[in-house]
Design a protein around this motif. Structure first.
Motif, mmCIF file in Angstrom:
data_model
loop_
_atom_site.group_PDB
_atom_site.id
_atom_site.type_symbol
_atom_site.label_atom_id
_atom_site.label_comp_id
_atom_site.label_asym_id
_atom_site.label_seq_id
_atom_site.Cartn_x
_atom_site.Cartn_y
_atom_site.Cartn_z
ATOM 1 N N ASN A 2 -5.769 -0.697 -8.779
ATOM 2 C CA ASN A 2 -6.173 -0.829 -7.381
ATOM 3 C C ASN A 2 -6.813 -2.185 -7.102
ATOM 4 O O ASN A 2 -6.593 -2.773 -6.040
ATOM 5 C CB ASN A 2 -7.126 0.295 -6.973
ATOM 6 N N GLY A 3 -7.601 -2.683 -8.058
ATOM 7 C CA GLY A 3 -8.243 -3.980 -7.889
ATOM 8 C C GLY A 3 -7.221 -5.103 -7.798
ATOM 9 O O GLY A 3 -7.316 -5.979 -6.926
ATOM 10 N N PHE A 4 -6.243 -5.080 -8.703
ATOM 11 C CA PHE A 4 -5.196 -6.100 -8.669
ATOM 12 C C PHE A 4 -4.380 -6.007 -7.378
ATOM 13 O O PHE A 4 -4.026 -7.023 -6.787
ATOM 14 C CB PHE A 4 -4.262 -5.986 -9.880
ATOM 15 N N ARG A 5 -4.103 -4.787 -6.962
ATOM 16 C CA ARG A 5 -3.319 -4.623 -5.726
ATOM 17 C C ARG A 5 -4.111 -5.105 -4.510
ATOM 18 O O ARG A 5 -3.551 -5.731 -3.604
ATOM 19 C CB ARG A 5 -2.894 -3.164 -5.538
ATOM 20 N N ALA A 6 -5.409 -4.846 -4.487
ATOM 21 C CA ALA A 6 -6.249 -5.336 -3.390
ATOM 22 C C ALA A 6 -6.276 -6.867 -3.372
ATOM 23 O O ALA A 6 -6.179 -7.483 -2.300
ATOM 24 C CB ALA A 6 -7.665 -4.776 -3.513
ATOM 25 N N LEU A 7 -6.385 -7.476 -4.556
ATOM 26 C CA LEU A 7 -6.357 -8.942 -4.625
ATOM 27 C C LEU A 7 -5.005 -9.490 -4.173
ATOM 28 O O LEU A 7 -4.948 -10.517 -3.490
ATOM 29 C CB LEU A 7 -6.670 -9.417 -6.044
ATOM 30 N N ARG A 10 -4.892 -9.676 -0.513
ATOM 31 C CA ARG A 10 -5.648 -10.797 0.058
ATOM 32 C C ARG A 10 -4.992 -12.148 -0.195
ATOM 33 O O ARG A 10 -5.119 -13.053 0.621
ATOM 34 C CB ARG A 10 -7.067 -10.812 -0.515
ATOM 35 N N THR A 11 -4.319 -12.276 -1.341
ATOM 36 C CA THR A 11 -3.805 -13.593 -1.740
ATOM 37 C C THR A 11 -2.296 -13.737 -1.613
ATOM 38 O O THR A 11 -1.798 -14.851 -1.512
ATOM 39 C CB THR A 11 -4.175 -13.901 -3.207
ATOM 40 N N GLY A 12 -1.570 -12.600 -1.698
ATOM 41 C CA GLY A 12 -0.113 -12.675 -1.706
ATOM 42 C C GLY A 12 0.449 -13.134 -3.040
ATOM 43 O O GLY A 12 1.646 -13.372 -3.171
ATOM 44 N N LEU A 17 0.296 -8.450 -8.160
ATOM 45 C CA LEU A 17 1.006 -7.202 -7.887
ATOM 46 C C LEU A 17 1.688 -6.692 -9.153
ATOM 47 O O LEU A 17 1.661 -5.493 -9.440
ATOM 48 C CB LEU A 17 2.029 -7.408 -6.761
ATOM 49 N N MET A 18 2.266 -7.603 -9.930
ATOM 50 C CA MET A 18 2.913 -7.195 -11.179
ATOM 51 C C MET A 18 1.875 -6.631 -12.157
ATOM 52 O O MET A 18 2.153 -5.676 -12.878
ATOM 53 C CB MET A 18 3.659 -8.374 -11.807
ATOM 54 N N ARG A 19 0.676 -7.196 -12.175
ATOM 55 C CA ARG A 19 -0.384 -6.663 -13.029
ATOM 56 C C ARG A 19 -0.810 -5.279 -12.553
ATOM 57 O O ARG A 19 -1.098 -4.387 -13.367
ATOM 58 C CB ARG A 19 -1.572 -7.615 -13.065
ATOM 59 N N ALA A 20 -0.861 -5.088 -11.234
ATOM 60 C CA ALA A 20 -1.196 -3.765 -10.697
ATOM 61 C C ALA A 20 -0.160 -2.744 -11.149
ATOM 62 O O ALA A 20 -0.513 -1.646 -11.599
ATOM 63 C CB ALA A 20 -1.275 -3.813 -9.177
ATOM 64 N N ILE A 21 1.113 -3.100 -11.039
ATOM 65 C CA ILE A 21 2.182 -2.188 -11.471
ATOM 66 C C ILE A 21 2.026 -1.844 -12.938
ATOM 67 O O ILE A 21 2.118 -0.673 -13.334
ATOM 68 C CB ILE A 21 3.567 -2.789 -11.160
ATOM 69 N N ALA A 22 1.759 -2.851 -13.776
ATOM 70 C CA ALA A 22 1.587 -2.605 -15.212
ATOM 71 C C ALA A 22 0.414 -1.661 -15.464
ATOM 72 O O ALA A 22 0.509 -0.747 -16.296
ATOM 73 C CB ALA A 22 1.391 -3.927 -15.951
ATOM 74 N N TYR A 52 8.911 -4.496 -3.187
ATOM 75 C CA TYR A 52 10.156 -4.506 -2.404
ATOM 76 C C TYR A 52 9.960 -5.285 -1.099
ATOM 77 O O TYR A 52 10.797 -6.114 -0.741
ATOM 78 C CB TYR A 52 10.617 -3.079 -2.097
ATOM 79 N N LEU A 53 8.866 -5.026 -0.407
ATOM 80 C CA LEU A 53 8.623 -5.717 0.855
ATOM 81 C C LEU A 53 8.491 -7.223 0.652
ATOM 82 O O LEU A 53 8.887 -8.010 1.506
ATOM 83 C CB LEU A 53 7.370 -5.166 1.541
ATOM 84 N N ARG A 54 7.964 -7.624 -0.493
ATOM 85 C CA ARG A 54 7.792 -9.052 -0.778
ATOM 86 C C ARG A 54 9.096 -9.708 -1.201
ATOM 87 O O ARG A 54 9.402 -10.828 -0.793
ATOM 88 C CB ARG A 54 6.744 -9.259 -1.859
ATOM 89 N N THR A 55 9.875 -9.012 -2.046
ATOM 90 C CA THR A 55 11.041 -9.648 -2.670
ATOM 91 C C THR A 55 12.376 -9.188 -2.108
ATOM 92 O O THR A 55 13.378 -9.870 -2.291
ATOM 93 C CB THR A 55 11.051 -9.366 -4.187
ATOM 94 N N GLY A 56 12.394 -8.003 -1.500
ATOM 95 C CA GLY A 56 13.660 -7.440 -1.039
ATOM 96 C C GLY A 56 14.497 -6.859 -2.156
ATOM 97 O O GLY A 56 15.651 -6.472 -1.936
ATOM 98 N N GLU A 57 13.933 -6.755 -3.351
ATOM 99 C CA GLU A 57 14.667 -6.206 -4.497
ATOM 100 C C GLU A 57 14.868 -4.704 -4.325
ATOM 101 O O GLU A 57 13.904 -3.943 -4.264
ATOM 102 C CB GLU A 57 13.901 -6.456 -5.791
#
Length: 168
Positions: A2-7, A10-12, A17-22, A52-57
Motif C-alpha cells: 500500500n505504501g509503494f502504491r500510494a507513492l 503521488r509520483t507516477g 507500482l511494480m514494487r507494490a505488485i511484488a 494497465y491504466l498507465r501502460t495499456g498492457e
C-alpha cells in the motif's frame, strides 16, 4: 504494498507500482481464505489495474480481472467489503469492454455493480459511486441494445447515486 502504491499515486513512478505488485504477490498465501485474503487479492488487482491504466498492457488488465474475481470468490457473502470487491471487478470488466465488444462482459459488469449497490450499507461512503457505475453501464447497454428498461434503470440508479452522495 500500500505504501509503494500510494507513492506511485503521488509520483507516477512506475517502478514504485511494480514494487507494490511484488509486495502484494508475496503477501498472498494460496491457502488463505476469508475477508483478509480477499482484500489482499483486491489490492493486487488494483495495482495491476493501475499498471494497465498507465501502460495499456492487456496482460495487466487480465491480471487485474483475475485478482478481482478471486477476491469476490473469497469474500463471504455477508462481508461488507464484498461490495467494493464487486465494484472493482465491474470496473475491470468495463475496461475490457473498451477493448472488445462482448455483450456478456457488459451484462456481467451490470451484475457486479447491481450486487455492489445491493450489498453496500445505506450509510456507506462509496454507495454513490456504486450507483453511478451501475447507471453508466445500464446507459451503455441501452445505447448498445435499445431496451427502454435499461435507460429507465440507468436514470433511477443515477438519481439514487445523487441522493446517496448528498447523504454521505
Amino acid at each position: 504494498g500500500n505504501g509503494f502504491r500510494a507513492l506511485y499515486g503521488r509520483t507516477g513512478n512506475e517502478q514504485l507500482l511494480m514494487r507494490a505488485i511484488a509486495c502484494y504477490e508475496q503477501a498472498i498465501l494460496p491457502e488463505e481464505r476469508g475477508v483478509q485474503a480477499a482484500g489482499q487479492w483486491s489490492n493486487l488487482g488494483t495495482a495491476y489495474h493501475d499498471l494497465y491504466l498507465r501502460t495499456g498492457e492487456v496482460a495487466a488488465l487480465m491480471q487485474a480481472e483475475s485478482a478481482y474475481r478471486y477476491s469476490v470468490n473469497l469474500a463471504p457473502p455477508e462481508c461488507p467489503e464484498r461490495a467494493g470487491f464487486l465494484n472493482n471487478l465491474g470496473t475491470g470488466l468495463c475496461d475490457r469492454l473498451k477493448r472488445e465488444a462482448a455483450p456478456s462482459l457488459l451484462d456481467e459488469a451490470i451484475d457486479c455493480f447491481a450486487e455492489a449497490v445491493e450489498r453496500a450499507s445505506s450509510a456507506g461512503s462509496r454507495r454513490s459511486l456504486f450507483f453511478d457505475n451501475l447507471g453508466q453501464v445500464l446507459r451503455q447497454r441501452f445505447t448498445d441494445r435499445g431496451d427502454e428498461a435499461d435507460i429507465e434503470a440507468a436514470i433511477d440508479a443515477l438519481a439514487q447515486g445523487t441522493e446517496a452522495f448528498a447523504a454521505e
